[in-house]
Motif scaffolding. Structure first.
Motif, PDB file in Angstrom:
ATOM      1  N   ALA A 115       0.784  -1.310   0.004  1.00  0.00           N
ATOM      2  CA  ALA A 115      -0.052  -0.043   0.036  1.00  0.00           C
ATOM      3  C   ALA A 115       0.846   1.238   0.141  1.00  0.00           C
ATOM      4  CB  ALA A 115      -0.923   0.034   1.261  1.00  0.00           C
ATOM      5  N   LEU A 116       1.951   1.160   0.546  1.00  0.00           N
ATOM      6  CA  LEU A 116       2.841   2.583   0.882  1.00  0.00           C
ATOM      7  C   LEU A 116       3.560   2.593  -0.316  1.00  0.00           C
ATOM      8  CD1 LEU A 116       4.356   4.669   2.462  1.00  0.00           C
ATOM      9  CD2 LEU A 116       6.062   2.757   3.262  1.00  0.00           C
ATOM     10  N   LEU A 117       3.922   1.402  -1.107  1.00  0.00           N
ATOM     11  CA  LEU A 117       4.752   1.546  -2.379  1.00  0.00           C
ATOM     12  C   LEU A 117       3.743   2.051  -3.508  1.00  0.00           C
ATOM     13  CD1 LEU A 117       7.051  -1.743  -2.135  1.00  0.00           C
ATOM     14  CD2 LEU A 117       7.610   0.730  -1.910  1.00  0.00           C
ATOM     15  N   LEU A 118       2.647   1.801  -3.310  1.00  0.00           N
ATOM     16  CA  LEU A 118       1.749   1.955  -4.469  1.00  0.00           C
ATOM     17  C   LEU A 118       1.301   3.485  -4.436  1.00  0.00           C
ATOM     18  CD1 LEU A 118      -1.177  -0.797  -4.451  1.00  0.00           C
ATOM     19  CD2 LEU A 118       0.319  -0.007  -6.277  1.00  0.00           C
ATOM     20  N   VAL A 119       1.529   4.046  -3.333  1.00  0.00           N
ATOM     21  CA  VAL A 119       1.415   5.700  -3.052  1.00  0.00           C
ATOM     22  C   VAL A 119       2.533   6.204  -3.533  1.00  0.00           C
ATOM     23  CG1 VAL A 119       1.173   7.649  -1.332  1.00  0.00           C
ATOM     24  CG2 VAL A 119      -0.340   5.430  -1.016  1.00  0.00           C
ATOM     25  N   ILE A 120       3.643   5.775  -3.325  1.00  0.00           N
ATOM     26  CA  ILE A 120       5.028   6.547  -3.598  1.00  0.00           C
ATOM     27  C   ILE A 120       5.139   6.297  -5.164  1.00  0.00           C
ATOM     28  CG2 ILE A 120       7.594   6.269  -3.198  1.00  0.00           C
ATOM     29  CD1 ILE A 120       7.049   5.132  -0.484  1.00  0.00           C
ATOM     30  N   THR A 121       4.947   5.146  -5.736  1.00  0.00           N
ATOM     31  CA  THR A 121       5.149   5.070  -7.185  1.00  0.00           C
ATOM     32  C   THR A 121       4.050   5.316  -8.189  1.00  0.00           C
ATOM     33  OG1 THR A 121       4.613   2.669  -7.084  1.00  0.00           O
ATOM     34  CG2 THR A 121       6.727   2.977  -6.436  1.00  0.00           C
ATOM     35  N   LEU A 122       3.035   5.855  -7.533  1.00  0.00           N
ATOM     36  CA  LEU A 122       1.885   6.256  -8.296  1.00  0.00           C
ATOM     37  C   LEU A 122       2.239   7.258  -9.380  1.00  0.00           C
ATOM     38  CD1 LEU A 122      -1.172   5.974  -8.952  1.00  0.00           C
ATOM     39  CD2 LEU A 122      -1.455   8.147  -7.222  1.00  0.00           C
ATOM     40  N   PRO A 123       3.293   8.195  -9.277  1.00  0.00           N
ATOM     41  CA  PRO A 123       3.604   9.093 -10.416  1.00  0.00           C
ATOM     42  C   PRO A 123       4.196   8.217 -11.634  1.00  0.00           C
ATOM     43  CG  PRO A 123       3.847  10.276  -8.128  1.00  0.00           C
ATOM     44  CD  PRO A 123       3.622   8.772  -8.044  1.00  0.00           C
ATOM     45  N   ILE A 124       5.178   7.311 -11.093  1.00  0.00           N
ATOM     46  CA  ILE A 124       6.074   6.680 -11.846  1.00  0.00           C
ATOM     47  C   ILE A 124       5.139   5.709 -12.801  1.00  0.00           C
ATOM     48  CG2 ILE A 124       7.802   4.773 -12.117  1.00  0.00           C
ATOM     49  CD1 ILE A 124       8.867   5.708  -9.430  1.00  0.00           C
ATOM     50  N   MET A 125       4.212   5.071 -12.248  1.00  0.00           N
ATOM     51  CA  MET A 125       3.095   4.303 -12.841  1.00  0.00           C
ATOM     52  C   MET A 125       2.379   4.913 -13.894  1.00  0.00           C
ATOM     53  SD  MET A 125       2.071   1.262 -10.259  1.00  0.00           S
ATOM     54  CE  MET A 125       1.363   1.961  -9.011  1.00  0.00           C
ATOM     55  N   THR A 181      14.404  -1.168 -15.512  1.00  0.00           N
ATOM     56  CA  THR A 181      14.468  -0.412 -14.179  1.00  0.00           C
ATOM     57  C   THR A 181      13.486  -1.167 -13.544  1.00  0.00           C
ATOM     58  OG1 THR A 181      12.762   0.751 -15.429  1.00  0.00           O
ATOM     59  CG2 THR A 181      15.062   1.827 -15.369  1.00  0.00           C
ATOM     60  N   ARG A 182      12.786  -2.317 -13.976  1.00  0.00           N
ATOM     61  CA  ARG A 182      11.818  -2.891 -13.177  1.00  0.00           C
ATOM     62  C   ARG A 182      10.266  -2.566 -12.886  1.00  0.00           C
ATOM     63  NH1 ARG A 182      14.085  -8.121 -11.255  1.00  0.00           N
ATOM     64  NH2 ARG A 182      15.791  -8.356 -12.539  1.00  0.00           N
ATOM     65  N   ILE A 183      10.271  -1.390 -13.900  1.00  0.00           N
ATOM     66  CA  ILE A 183       9.095  -0.571 -13.614  1.00  0.00           C
ATOM     67  C   ILE A 183       7.704  -1.513 -13.936  1.00  0.00           C
ATOM     68  CG2 ILE A 183       7.804   1.255 -14.555  1.00  0.00           C
ATOM     69  CD1 ILE A 183      10.203   3.041 -14.457  1.00  0.00           C
ATOM     70  N   ASP A 184       8.105  -2.228 -14.818  1.00  0.00           N
ATOM     71  CA  ASP A 184       7.100  -3.172 -15.647  1.00  0.00           C
ATOM     72  C   ASP A 184       6.314  -4.035 -14.467  1.00  0.00           C
ATOM     73  OD1 ASP A 184       9.425  -4.610 -15.734  1.00  0.00           O
ATOM     74  OD2 ASP A 184       8.708  -6.119 -16.866  1.00  0.00           O
ATOM     75  N   GLU A 185       7.207  -4.212 -13.404  1.00  0.00           N
ATOM     76  CA  GLU A 185       6.578  -5.060 -12.353  1.00  0.00           C
ATOM     77  C   GLU A 185       5.800  -4.232 -11.432  1.00  0.00           C
ATOM     78  OE1 GLU A 185       7.455  -8.168 -12.508  1.00  0.00           O
ATOM     79  OE2 GLU A 185       9.356  -8.215 -13.478  1.00  0.00           O
ATOM     80  N   LEU A 186       5.732  -3.080 -11.217  1.00  0.00           N
ATOM     81  CA  LEU A 186       5.030  -2.468 -10.403  1.00  0.00           C
ATOM     82  C   LEU A 186       3.537  -2.478 -10.193  1.00  0.00           C
ATOM     83  CD1 LEU A 186       6.757   1.456 -10.772  1.00  0.00           C
ATOM     84  CD2 LEU A 186       7.113  -0.660  -8.702  1.00  0.00           C
ATOM     85  N   PRO A 187       2.645  -2.831 -11.269  1.00  0.00           N
ATOM     86  CA  PRO A 187       1.427  -3.208 -11.010  1.00  0.00           C
ATOM     87  C   PRO A 187       1.039  -4.447 -10.347  1.00  0.00           C
ATOM     88  CG  PRO A 187       1.794  -2.516 -13.320  1.00  0.00           C
ATOM     89  CD  PRO A 187       3.220  -2.817 -12.701  1.00  0.00           C
ATOM     90  N   GLN A 188       2.179  -5.260 -10.177  1.00  0.00           N
ATOM     91  CA  GLN A 188       2.054  -6.751  -9.386  1.00  0.00           C
ATOM     92  C   GLN A 188       1.712  -6.080  -7.910  1.00  0.00           C
ATOM     93  OE1 GLN A 188       5.171  -9.249 -10.132  1.00  0.00           O
ATOM     94  NE2 GLN A 188       5.159  -8.283 -12.201  1.00  0.00           N
ATOM     95  N   LEU A 189       1.884  -4.999  -7.317  1.00  0.00           N
ATOM     96  CA  LEU A 189       1.639  -4.714  -5.841  1.00  0.00           C
ATOM     97  C   LEU A 189       0.010  -4.660  -5.872  1.00  0.00           C
ATOM     98  CD1 LEU A 189       3.806  -1.112  -5.900  1.00  0.00           C
ATOM     99  CD2 LEU A 189       4.069  -3.488  -4.732  1.00  0.00           C
ATOM    100  N   PHE A 190      -0.852  -4.493  -6.881  1.00  0.00           N
ATOM    101  CA  PHE A 190      -2.205  -4.614  -7.109  1.00  0.00           C
ATOM    102  C   PHE A 190      -2.444  -6.167  -6.698  1.00  0.00           C
ATOM    103  CE2 PHE A 190      -2.064  -0.812  -9.224  1.00  0.00           C
ATOM    104  CZ  PHE A 190      -3.042   0.064  -8.592  1.00  0.00           C
ATOM    105  N   ASN A 191      -1.383  -7.025  -7.469  1.00  0.00           N
ATOM    106  CA  ASN A 191      -1.903  -8.529  -6.785  1.00  0.00           C
ATOM    107  C   ASN A 191      -1.569  -8.854  -5.571  1.00  0.00           C
ATOM    108  OD1 ASN A 191      -0.602  -8.699 -10.410  1.00  0.00           O
ATOM    109  ND2 ASN A 191      -2.289 -10.108  -9.655  1.00  0.00           N
ATOM    110  N   VAL A 192      -0.474  -8.077  -4.944  1.00  0.00           N
ATOM    111  CA  VAL A 192      -0.357  -8.266  -3.491  1.00  0.00           C
ATOM    112  C   VAL A 192      -1.202  -7.997  -2.676  1.00  0.00           C
ATOM    113  CG1 VAL A 192       1.444  -7.865  -1.795  1.00  0.00           C
ATOM    114  CG2 VAL A 192       2.418  -8.144  -3.951  1.00  0.00           C
TER     115      VAL A 192
END
Length: 458
Positions: free
Chosen positions: A264-274, A341-352
């Protein structure tokens, strides 16, 4: 006799020097700051109040990034680790000063102190590593199957533990024990392959220890079963309890709490990047920015993994299921960047958050490849006893193109030795993987062309 891995006393002394250099860095920062600002007693009191917590934090990150294991000659890796560790310690220091309400500790002093700390650490660790590696410059011999020879040579060279592949001699495991004993005498480091018979392996280890040589074994999958086992007695007979590869209810609950909080914290922090990544993908070819694919999850139940699309639309329409390579023509321009940069993996935070995945665990495979791997190695089945992860032991310690067999050993080791602390360590060390182009993109193309599933003969 020397050893590739420092003993506890050496590691303690290294950490002690690191702590002394942190204190020296803060002293230097205060001394320099006193030239342009007035240092008052309350500023010193603020430092005294939080310095024990700063040192404790530093020890944690030294351990996380293995900065007390100074055996590799790779200066680039050392700099990368020091940069990340120094930045983490500085962020935590600022957070600690805020929580302790110690605003009297000037932020400029903190920034200077951690810059000095980085310089001091880099200087002394660089010198120590060079000296230590010269002391460890022993000849090595590998005893085992020829199929593992090139792998051990490559890994020792990549780890900077040898200068060239020719520094490793090879003895075929099929020669007699007496021949092996005579041949290994000139060598200080003895490596034993995973396919050697147990009786012969035991005899070689006994002889190597008797000759005060450092011996290292490549474990086979069966060896992982007896790791971290407990023992009991039945009458006067000692018994080892071999537990299943699974987590306890308490471990799963603690892991789930950690997953929800951090994702949840990472989703907030990385939202601009996503958002930026989604726009870039859309602008490149007008296709969808998300990519869904069915993977095998915990208990072998299927779920849909969510990623940013890094390949052309319908990439497998003609080829069918194909493993991605380090150089793949199907990957788009934006895709190359977000993969690196592994940015493609960020949406998996929703899977988590949903509960299909964990932050740390074995990477989820597609059913097509999972079944293929299971035919090659029956133990592959057990990696699905836990939730798959965004990052994991295999991703942190291996490479993108590491064979499935090697990754399986990492995954089973992780399950057997699971702890919340291990998850935290792997999460922080994932930062190093993202910054390491070799690990993020994969090894050289010659490695990518190796067999998809490489298994040593039992």
């Amino acid at each position: 006799m020397t050893n590739m891995f420092p003993k506890r006393t050496s590691r303690f002394l290294i950490i002690l020097v690191d702590i002394l250099l942190i204190l020296a860095a803060y002293w230097g920062a205060f001394t320099l700051a006193s030239q342009y600002i007035v240092i008052q007693p309350r500023n010193i009191d603020a430092l005294v109040e939080i310095i024990p917590w700063v040192l404790l934090t530093a020890v944690c990150f030294i351990y996380m990034f293995e900065l007390d294991l100074l055996v590799k000659r790779d200066q680039t890796e050392l700099i990368r680790k020091l940069l990340v560790a120094s930045a983490c310690i500085m962020v935590v220091t600022i957070a600690i000063s805020f929580l302790f309400r110690e605003f009297a500790l000037p932020r400029s002093v903190i920034f200077m102190a951690h810059f000095f700390m980085f310089v001091l650490w880099l200087t002394w660790k660089g010198v120590f590593t060079r000296i230590n590696c010269k002391m460890l410059n022993e000849r090595a011999v590998f005893i085992g199957n020829e199929s593992e020879l090139e792998l051990i040579k490559e890994n020792l060279k990549d780890s900077k533990l040898i200068n060239s592949k020719s520094d490793v001699a090879w003895l075929n495991q099929d020669i007699t024990l007496s021949e092996i004993k005579n041949e290994i005498l000139p060598y200080g480091l003895v490596f034993i392959g995973s396919s050697m018979k147990e009786k012969k392996k035991s005899d070689i280890l006994y002889y190597a220890m008797k000759q005060k040589k450092s011996a290292y074994m490549i474990p086979n999958t069966n060896d992982l079963f007896i790791m971290n086992t407990s023992f009991t007695t039945v009458g006067d007979t000692m018994m080892l309890e071999v537990k299943p590869f699974e987590l306890t209810t308490g471990q799963m609950l603690a892991k789930r709490i950690l997953d929800v909080a951090i994702s949840a914290l990472l989703l907030v922090i990385t939202l601009p990047i996503m958002i930026s990544a989604a726009l870039a993908i859309k602008l490149e070819d007008g296709g969808p920015f998300f990519f869904k694919q069915e993977r095998v999850g915990q208990g072998h139940k299927p779920f849909h993994i969510l990623k940013f699309r890094s390949m052309i639309i319908d990439a497998e329409a003609k080829t069918g299921p194909v493993l991605a390579k380090s150089a793949d023509s199907r990957i788009t321009k934006v895709g190359k960047f977000i993969r690196r940069t592994r940015i493609d993996e960020l949406p998996q935070l929703f899977n988590v958050l949903k509960g299909d995945m964990s932050l740390v665990g074995p990477r989820p495979e597609r059913e097509y490849f999972a079944k293929k791997f299971e035919k090659e190695n029956k133990w592959f089945y057990y990696r699905n006893s836990v939730k798959p992860g965004i990052t994991g032991y295999a991703q942190v310690l291996g490479f993108y193109t590491t064979s499935a067999d090697a990754k399986l050993k990492f995954d089973l080791y992780y399950i057997r030795h699971y702890s919340i602390w291990l998850d935290i360590v792997l999460l922080f060390r994932t930062v190093l993987v993202v910054l390491n182009k070799t690990q993020a993109e994969g090894q050289q193309e010659k490695v990518a062309k190796q067999t998809i599933f490489k298994r040593a003969k039992a």
